[in-house]
Design a protein around this motif. Structure first.
Motif, mmCIF file in Angstrom:
data_model
loop_
_atom_site.group_PDB
_atom_site.id
_atom_site.type_symbol
_atom_site.label_atom_id
_atom_site.label_comp_id
_atom_site.label_asym_id
_atom_site.label_seq_id
_atom_site.Cartn_x
_atom_site.Cartn_y
_atom_site.Cartn_z
ATOM 1 N N ALA A 23 76.179 15.646 -38.950
ATOM 2 C CA ALA A 23 75.178 15.539 -37.897
ATOM 3 C C ALA A 23 73.868 16.086 -38.447
ATOM 4 O O ALA A 23 73.858 16.786 -39.456
ATOM 5 N N LEU A 67 76.011 8.956 -37.595
ATOM 6 C CA LEU A 67 76.130 10.378 -37.270
ATOM 7 C C LEU A 67 75.196 10.732 -36.133
ATOM 8 O O LEU A 67 74.149 10.127 -35.960
ATOM 9 N N PRO A 68 75.596 11.707 -35.322
ATOM 10 C CA PRO A 68 74.728 12.134 -34.233
ATOM 11 C C PRO A 68 73.536 12.931 -34.764
ATOM 12 O O PRO A 68 73.661 13.710 -35.702
ATOM 13 N N LYS A 148 79.327 16.638 -29.186
ATOM 14 C CA LYS A 148 79.695 15.801 -30.348
ATOM 15 C C LYS A 148 80.946 16.337 -31.052
ATOM 16 O O LYS A 148 81.323 15.836 -32.097
#
Length: 151
Positions: A23, A67-68, A148
């Protein structure tokens, strides 16, 4: 990965060059916004200079969609052009960040952009993680990481 200011661009590059990033949390990124070739927005002029985005091959760009990412901007960013080059430079960086968020998300990504005054957190400088209200800012990051499943 955690980045700040001009390190924002290095964070995006790291995320597309390695599979080791889970992330990205970034505070007031000011450089290196990556867009797919053919979708690079026009440069944004300001009294502090012109901000240009970077075009990369679509395959590289699409790694950002896996990906966040959360992006934070603080206060004192003008909404309209300003003669103050420092502030006006951040106006166009916030504008470019919004264009970048929209592009990543349009391609299936997961980018959240938080302009702190818009969520009721005020008084932040270019260093929102170290201002007097840093716990409120950290709580937003912690909430993001928990959502997440990265905490």
């Amino acid at each position: 990965m955690w980045t700040h200011s001009q390190g924002g661009g290095l964070g995006w590059l790291t995320a597309v060059k390695t599979g080791n990033v889970r992330a990205v949390v970034t505070y007031e990124p000011g450089s290196g916004f990556l867009f797919p070739e053919g979708e690079v927005p026009e440069a944004l002029p300001s009294s502090g200079g012109t901000l240009t985005a970077i075009g990369v091959p679509r395959a590289e760009f699409l790694k950002l969609t896996k990906l966040p990412i959360i992006v934070f901007y603080g206060d004192f960013i003008p909404e309209k052009p300003s003669d103050n080059p420092g502030q006006d430079g951040w106006r166009v960086r916030l504008e470019m960040a919004k264009k970048w968020r929209d592009t990543v998300n349009r391609h299936g990504g997961d980018v959240t952009l938080v302009h702190l005054p818009e969520v009721g957190i005020r008084g932040n400088t270019h260093f929102p993680f170290s201002d007097l209200n840093n716990k409120q800012v950290a709580d937003l990051m912690s909430k993001f990481l928990a959502e997440k499943k990265l905490d």
